[in-house]
Design a protein around this motif. Structure first.
Motif, PDB file in Angstrom:
ATOM      1  N   MET A 128      35.873  11.725  59.539  1.00 46.50           N
ATOM      2  CA  MET A 128      35.041  10.764  58.853  1.00 46.50           C
ATOM      3  C   MET A 128      33.669  11.119  59.306  1.00 46.50           C
ATOM      4  N   MET A 129      32.887  11.494  58.391  1.00 49.36           N
ATOM      5  CA  MET A 129      31.550  11.782  58.582  1.00 49.36           C
ATOM      6  C   MET A 129      30.681  10.911  57.733  1.00 49.36           C
ATOM      7  N   LYS A 130      29.267  10.620  58.108  1.00 46.68           N
ATOM      8  CA  LYS A 130      28.376   9.971  57.391  1.00 46.68           C
ATOM      9  C   LYS A 130      27.990  10.562  56.168  1.00 46.68           C
ATOM     10  N   GLN A 131      27.937  10.455  54.873  1.00 45.77           N
ATOM     11  CA  GLN A 131      27.696  11.149  53.638  1.00 45.77           C
ATOM     12  C   GLN A 131      26.283  11.050  53.472  1.00 45.77           C
ATOM     13  N   PHE A 132      25.635  12.175  53.270  1.00 47.77           N
ATOM     14  CA  PHE A 132      24.086  12.371  52.742  1.00 47.77           C
ATOM     15  C   PHE A 132      24.032  12.755  51.593  1.00 47.77           C
ATOM     16  N   ALA A 133      22.948  12.244  50.979  1.00 50.83           N
ATOM     17  CA  ALA A 133      22.741  12.769  49.452  1.00 50.83           C
ATOM     18  C   ALA A 133      21.826  14.267  49.996  1.00 50.83           C
ATOM     19  N   LEU A 134      22.081  15.362  49.112  1.00 44.36           N
ATOM     20  CA  LEU A 134      21.473  16.600  49.172  1.00 44.36           C
ATOM     21  C   LEU A 134      20.344  16.908  48.149  1.00 44.36           C
ATOM     22  N   SER A 135      20.651  16.055  47.006  1.00 47.97           N
ATOM     23  CA  SER A 135      19.605  16.238  45.867  1.00 47.97           C
ATOM     24  C   SER A 135      19.527  14.946  45.090  1.00 47.97           C
ATOM     25  N   TYR A 136      18.494  14.649  44.659  1.00 47.47           N
ATOM     26  CA  TYR A 136      17.924  13.492  43.940  1.00 47.47           C
ATOM     27  C   TYR A 136      18.312  13.783  42.396  1.00 47.47           C
ATOM     28  N   ASP A 137      18.423  14.801  41.964  1.00 49.57           N
ATOM     29  CA  ASP A 137      18.741  15.195  40.639  1.00 49.57           C
ATOM     30  C   ASP A 137      20.086  15.762  40.474  1.00 49.57           C
ATOM     31  N   ARG A 138      21.117  15.057  39.639  1.00 49.00           N
ATOM     32  CA  ARG A 138      22.241  15.695  39.359  1.00 49.00           C
ATOM     33  C   ARG A 138      22.203  16.939  38.725  1.00 49.00           C
ATOM     34  N   PRO A 139      22.960  18.158  39.160  1.00 48.76           N
ATOM     35  CA  PRO A 139      22.853  19.453  38.834  1.00 48.76           C
ATOM     36  C   PRO A 139      23.610  19.356  37.560  1.00 48.76           C
ATOM     37  N   ALA A 140      23.043  20.364  36.462  1.00 51.15           N
ATOM     38  CA  ALA A 140      23.817  20.392  35.342  1.00 51.15           C
ATOM     39  C   ALA A 140      25.044  21.166  35.479  1.00 51.15           C
ATOM     40  N   ASN A 141      25.316  22.230  36.194  1.00 59.53           N
ATOM     41  CA  ASN A 141      26.495  22.830  36.160  1.00 59.53           C
ATOM     42  C   ASN A 141      26.553  23.457  37.616  1.00 59.53           C
ATOM     43  N   PHE A 142      27.746  24.106  38.055  1.00 57.83           N
ATOM     44  CA  PHE A 142      28.022  24.370  39.370  1.00 57.83           C
ATOM     45  C   PHE A 142      28.702  25.618  39.409  1.00 57.83           C
ATOM     46  N   GLY A 143      28.409  26.792  39.159  1.00 57.96           N
ATOM     47  CA  GLY A 143      29.099  28.136  39.028  1.00 57.96           C
ATOM     48  C   GLY A 143      29.591  28.726  40.215  1.00 57.96           C
ATOM     49  N   LEU A 144      30.857  28.444  40.550  1.00 59.39           N
ATOM     50  CA  LEU A 144      31.650  28.803  41.645  1.00 59.39           C
ATOM     51  C   LEU A 144      33.055  29.330  41.317  1.00 59.39           C
ATOM     52  N   PRO A 145      33.660  30.326  41.837  1.00 60.35           N
ATOM     53  CA  PRO A 145      34.948  30.773  41.555  1.00 60.35           C
ATOM     54  C   PRO A 145      36.032  29.743  41.696  1.00 60.35           C
ATOM     55  N   GLN A 146      37.128  29.728  40.552  1.00 63.53           N
ATOM     56  CA  GLN A 146      38.115  28.788  40.832  1.00 63.53           C
ATOM     57  C   GLN A 146      39.003  28.968  42.107  1.00 63.53           C
ATOM     58  N   ASN A 147      38.994  27.784  42.540  1.00 61.83           N
ATOM     59  CA  ASN A 147      39.924  27.704  43.990  1.00 61.83           C
ATOM     60  C   ASN A 147      39.269  28.056  45.021  1.00 61.83           C
ATOM     61  N   ASP A 148      37.727  28.128  44.910  1.00 57.21           N
ATOM     62  CA  ASP A 148      36.982  28.879  46.149  1.00 57.21           C
ATOM     63  C   ASP A 148      37.115  27.630  47.240  1.00 57.21           C
ATOM     64  N   ILE A 149      36.715  28.133  48.454  1.00 56.70           N
ATOM     65  CA  ILE A 149      36.815  27.517  49.592  1.00 56.70           C
ATOM     66  C   ILE A 149      35.814  26.253  49.478  1.00 56.70           C
ATOM     67  N   VAL A 150      34.533  26.660  48.762  1.00 57.14           N
ATOM     68  CA  VAL A 150      33.611  25.639  48.664  1.00 57.14           C
ATOM     69  C   VAL A 150      34.030  24.185  47.879  1.00 57.14           C
ATOM     70  N   THR A 151      34.757  24.800  47.007  1.00 57.22           N
ATOM     71  CA  THR A 151      35.151  23.673  45.846  1.00 57.22           C
ATOM     72  C   THR A 151      36.245  22.866  46.510  1.00 57.22           C
ATOM     73  N   LYS A 152      36.804  23.291  47.409  1.00 56.66           N
ATOM     74  CA  LYS A 152      38.081  22.866  48.108  1.00 56.66           C
ATOM     75  C   LYS A 152      37.557  21.643  48.865  1.00 56.66           C
ATOM     76  N   TYR A 153      36.523  21.733  49.612  1.00 56.20           N
ATOM     77  CA  TYR A 153      36.184  20.928  50.471  1.00 56.20           C
ATOM     78  C   TYR A 153      34.891  19.989  49.969  1.00 56.20           C
ATOM     79  N   TRP A 154      34.177  20.228  48.905  1.00 53.87           N
ATOM     80  CA  TRP A 154      32.987  19.468  48.522  1.00 53.87           C
ATOM     81  C   TRP A 154      32.962  19.284  46.932  1.00 53.87           C
ATOM     82  N   ASP A 155      32.717  18.118  46.724  1.00 55.40           N
ATOM     83  CA  ASP A 155      32.678  17.737  45.309  1.00 55.40           C
ATOM     84  C   ASP A 155      31.371  17.394  44.739  1.00 55.40           C
ATOM     85  N   ILE A 156      31.013  17.554  43.695  1.00 58.13           N
ATOM     86  CA  ILE A 156      29.667  17.347  43.138  1.00 58.13           C
ATOM     87  C   ILE A 156      29.663  15.838  42.656  1.00 58.13           C
ATOM     88  N   ILE A 157      28.999  15.004  43.327  1.00 61.85           N
ATOM     89  CA  ILE A 157      28.738  13.367  43.076  1.00 61.85           C
ATOM     90  C   ILE A 157      28.179  13.174  41.835  1.00 61.85           C
TER      91      ILE A 157
END
Length: 544
Positions: free
Chosen positions: A515-544
């Protein structure tokens, strides 16, 4: 009524797929292959049913064999169909009848056997013709055994073993199954691939005591003439021996392949051990000027399969010491393990063993597949509390220095190992007391890491300042492990066994689960997030 249909012909096999994961690209991972179903053309099914459900006719069998080419039947489909046909013919005693009892079962018959079969064919004796087609099928199976395709070679080996079982049950020839197994192993040794693709399927049968004993009987005559000139055949030969396990686990399982057909066939350990010693004598006679890869495999086979069953293991001393001095890396490590066995069981002495062990710890060793053996041997060699403190201090400093350069998972093992050595040799805890140098502008370390002799490194006058640096490691688990010098030492030693199984991706997975404290990394919601499907980044992080 016998009915042949494609539906029961189901081929299921385990095979290994190299699954490359982003976090651990060096580790192969086994997967279960889906069942492969082979379907036969309707015309072929009809012919086989007609052949088996009436009085068998040689001409019909010839027509079926011709259909394989005409209908373009796959190699696997052909092997399954011929398995059904010839097992049925063996059961009916159509192949080895009274006319063929004296014919040695060989897919490559000699001139005398060919002449007898030809004479029987002229006299229109079906047994001779069936035997001819049966031997032709064995020749095809031996070719498939040496194939680089895993599914084809595995099916070929299974069909061969079923034929051996059927021959043993119904034909009961004296030359069988010794001769059949010999030509099978010969085909595997001359396989196109190293290790042979058929070896995975053979390992299942190699755990049967009767096959184990027969294999050791025929192996001495199958050894390649030269390991230097034929390294691939040498590796295949050694791979077969490595699959023949005479451990207590296999012996206590008491599993047989041919016992039902011959209840009087019992496993004889002493006879098998005699053949095993003959196999090793043949190997050691071919061990001059070996390639490093072949030499390493010889040592693996010696330690894993041969050593516990040798008549005179003391004779290995020269071979192991030469291996230790002539090679570095994995070969030297395996040779050191063999010398340790001789020191334990034969009471030999080796004065430079600690110096060789010390010099095996270098940065490249972390990428050695046998590094677990190195930690195991070092842990045993450094167990005695009667070792000189300056010797053990050199190992402590070498391990601590390597922890600064090692991968994450290895740094944890090295830190725990250092802690264990300090617990065993309490006099070395002075290295902790001399560690506090936080206010110093420059640290002058008397430890000489370039010195090959551990006694002359000056480690006893040094300190464990490396642990203070590791407390600031980016990975929390490494930093926490290094904090043992800043508090009271534990009462009991750490068990290094489970740590050897940990991978860097496991450490990462454990961290993201916390359990870690969550921090906002951006004030503006990104329009898209181009990453390969089943990539390790998308496995552990979600776009809020």
């Amino acid at each position: 009524m016998f009915h042949f249909d494609s539906s029961p012909i189901l081929f299921t096999m385990r095979h290994s797929l190299l699954v490359k994961r982003l976090a651990r690209p060096q580790e192969p991972e086994a997967e279960m292959a889906p069942a492969k179903r082979t379907s036969s053309p309707p015309e072929l099914q009809k012919q086989v049913n007609a052949f088996l459900n009436v009085d068998v006719d040689v001409k019909v069998l010839q027509h079926i064999i011709n259909l394989f080419t005409k209908l373009n039947v796959s190699a696997i489909g052909e092997m399954y169909v011929t398995e059904v046909i010839f097992k049925n013919l063996l059961k009916r005693k159509c192949i080895y009848g009274s006319d063929t009892d004296q014919i040695k079962p060989n897919p490559k018959p000699n001139a005398k056997t060919k002449a007898k079969l030809k004479q029987m064919a002229k006299e229109n004796k079906p047994n001779g013709l069936f035997l001819k087609y049966y031997n032709d099928e064995w020749s095809k199976l031996l070719i498939h055994l040496a194939s680089s395709a895993k599914d084809v070679s595995a099916v070929a080996l299974n069909v061969c073993m079923q034929f051996i079982l059927a021959e043993s049950k119904y034909a009961k020839l004296n030359a069988q199954p010794h001769e059949r197994l010999r030509i099978m192993l010969q085909s595997i040794i001359t396989s196109e691939t190293t290790p042979p693709a058929a070896l995975v399927a053979f390992e299942k049968y190699a755990r049967c005591l009767d096959i184990l004993q027969l294999a050791y009987q025929v192996l001495p005559e199958l050894a390649p003439v030269s390991f230097v000139d034929s390294p691939n055949e040498a590796l295949n030969y050694l791979a077969i021996i490595n699959s023949l396990d005479l451990s207590k686990t296999v012996l206590s399982a008491n599993k047989y392949h041919l016992t039902e057909t011959n209840p009087n066939r019992n496993f004889e350990y002493e006879e098998t051990r005699k053949h095993l010693n003959s196999v090793w004598n043949g190997i050691i006679a071919r061990c001059s000027d070996l390639d490093e890869k072949v030499h390493r495999q010889v040592l693996v086979v010696l330690l894993e399969r041969i050593f516990p069953h040798l008549d005179e293991p003391i004779l290995l001393t020269d071979f192991l010491m030469n291996s230790l001095h002539q090679f570095d890396g994995p070969v030297a490590l395996l040779a050191l393990q063999g010398i340790f066995k001789l020191m334990q069981e034969q009471n030999i002495t080796y004065p430079d063993v600690y110096q060789k062990l010390y010099n095996m710890f270098y940065p490249r060793m972390f990428y050695n597949k046998y590094k677990a053996r190195l930690f195991y041997l070092a842990d045993i060699f450094l167990t005695s509390t009667h070792l000189p403190e300056n010797l053990v201090a050199a190992f402590v400093k070498r391990l601590a220095r390597l922890a600064l350069k090692s991968p994450t998972e290895d740094a944890i093992i090295l830190i725990r190992f250092v802690c264990n050595l300090l617990l065993r040799h309490t006099g070395l805890q002075r290295l902790i007391c001399a560690t506090d140098a936080a206010s110093a502008v420059e640290i002058s370390d008397p430890y000489d890491e370039r010195e090959l002799d551990p006694v002359k490194t000056g480690a006893l006058n040094s300190s464990l300042w490396e642990m203070l640096l590791l407390q600031k490691h980016a990975v929390p688990e490494v930093a926490n492990a290094a904090r043992f010098i800043s508090k009271s030492l534990p009462v009991f030693e750490f068990d290094l066994g489970p740590l050897l199984e940990i991978k860097e991706c496991d450490i990462f997975d454990d961290e993201v689960k916390k359990m870690m404290k969550q921090f906002a990394l951006s004030y503006d919601r990104p329009a898209n997030f181009g990453l390969p499907q089943n990539d390790i980044v998308t496995k552990y992080w979600d776009i809020i």
